[in-house]
Design a protein around this motif. Structure first.
Motif, mmCIF file in Angstrom:
data_model
loop_
_atom_site.group_PDB
_atom_site.id
_atom_site.type_symbol
_atom_site.label_atom_id
_atom_site.label_comp_id
_atom_site.label_asym_id
_atom_site.label_seq_id
_atom_site.Cartn_x
_atom_site.Cartn_y
_atom_site.Cartn_z
ATOM 1 N N GLU A 43 -9.132 -0.798 -0.144
ATOM 2 C CA GLU A 43 -7.735 -0.573 0.903
ATOM 3 C C GLU A 43 -6.822 0.082 0.278
ATOM 4 O O GLU A 43 -6.492 -0.157 -0.898
ATOM 5 C CB GLU A 43 -7.448 -2.117 1.532
ATOM 6 N N ASN A 147 -8.626 1.627 5.159
ATOM 7 C CA ASN A 147 -9.796 1.551 3.960
ATOM 8 C C ASN A 147 -10.438 2.970 3.666
ATOM 9 O O ASN A 147 -10.180 3.977 4.298
ATOM 10 C CB ASN A 147 -11.072 0.993 4.815
ATOM 11 N N GLY A 172 -13.444 -4.336 4.826
ATOM 12 C CA GLY A 172 -11.829 -4.687 4.474
ATOM 13 C C GLY A 172 -11.606 -6.128 4.064
ATOM 14 O O GLY A 172 -12.309 -6.751 3.728
#
Length: 347
Positions: A43, A147, A172
């Protein structure tokens, strides 16, 4: 710009990109590679701190994340072996990637033992420089933390379709328990205190209290501050039972920082925390530990839009009205509306 060799007209061509950031929506940002080669998925967040990049990059709470530094001059003071925040040196916790605006310059600091680029290589952290980090930060502020895959190849050859597919497929951080990757494997004691100019780190020789610190990805300097405050510190792994913690007869229990979704880690940690609270043992936490403490008293956590990552976040103590400037690193938060009436929000 570089001049094309063998071109009698002296034509100029852009240097070939050796690193890319591929977002889950298909956006591709090209730059120049730093640190380790290869690719990593995570992320993308941004950090507004102007100093402390080595500490930030080795903070276990950043596992699963790619850090964009908004300050342009990262790497100026090099790196050293004293400012690493990871406790579990058997693991490689911390950020999996780093994004910079400006290329790294030669280190200029008397404590430096190695340049940032070589240090990134040694730690397996993939870096990218030369992009508009202000534009990327603005994108995160508008759309949230995406992401992405960060990739570095010296020959500049990338399978962009495969990287886009990997970025889209990554689930995620919501629902992800990353603590097993960063917690210590066994119990240990800690007595090192804070760094002092001209003296280095000290030792706590006359502790007044005994604090048990549950390691969800704890930082070294948190342990130093506890020891410097007069505490004997015993660090235990994240899955330690309440009975085993209480058997150590602590004056207090500290719940550490760490990565991932607090609700997911809380599936095994929160029952332990509730037992500690019910026993009457003073229990306090920071970051992930604070969030799971909130779950234990009846609250819920939520994923933040852009998170809090930096060394300049103002926090108000509503009991005194005082505002303090704090360092922060978290992408989840307690939903204050979910807290029961017997829980007081002080900050």
């Amino acid at each position: 710009m570089t001049q094309t060799q063998g071109n009698p007209a002296g034509a100029w061509a852009e240097p070939k990109a050796t690193a890319v950031l591929v977002l889950a929506d298909g956006t591709v940002l090209e730059g120049f590679g730093l640190g380790a080669t290869g690719h990593a998925v995570g992320e993308v967040c941004f950090n507004t701190a102007m100093t402390g990049y080595e500490e930030i990059l080795t903070d276990p709470s950043y596992a699963g994340q790619i850090i964009t530094f908004t300050f342009p001059h990262i790497g100026n003071v090099g790196t050293n072996e004293e400012d690493i925040e990871s406790v579990n040196m058997a693991a490689r916790p911390g950020a999996c990637g780093v994004i910079l605006h400006t290329d790294i310059t030669a280190p200029s600091n008397y404590r430096a033992t190695r340049g940032l680029n070589d240090w990134l290589k040694a730690r397996g952290i993939i870096g990218l420089a030369g992009i508009d980090t202000r534009a990327l930060t603005a994108l995160i502020r508008e759309k949230g933390m995406p992401n992405a895959v960060i990739a570095h190849a010296a020959d500049g050859k990338f399978d962009l379709d495969a990287l886009k597919k990997e970025a889209r497929a990554w689930p995620g951080l919501v629902g992800m328990d990353l603590v097993p990757q960063v917690t210590s494997a066994q119990r240990f004691s800690w007595d090192e205190t804070e760094w002092v100019w001209g003296q280095g780190y000290g030792r706590q020789e006359n502790p007044e209290f005994h604090v048990v610190a549950v390691d969800y990805g704890i930082k070294r300097n948190i342990l130093r501050l506890l020891a410097g405050s007069g505490c004997k510190v015993t660090v235990v792994p994240a899955t330690t039972s309440a009975d085993d913690i209480m058997a150590l007869k602590p004056d207090g229990v500290f719940l550490s920082n760490g990565p991932g979704d607090p609700a997911e880690t809380g599936k095994y940690a929160v029952p332990v925390i509730r037992t500690l609270i019910d026993s009457g043992t003073p229990t306090f936490g920071i970051c992930l530990g604070h969030q799971m403490l909130g779950i234990a008293v009846g609250g819920k956590t939520v994923k933040m839009h852009q998170g809090h990552h930096g060394a300049n976040h103002p926090v108000k103590d509503v009991t005194t009205g005082k505002v303090e400037i704090t360092s922060m690193n978290h992408g989840f938060a307690l939903d204050k509306e979910s807290l029961p009436k017997n829980v007081e929000q002080t900050h």
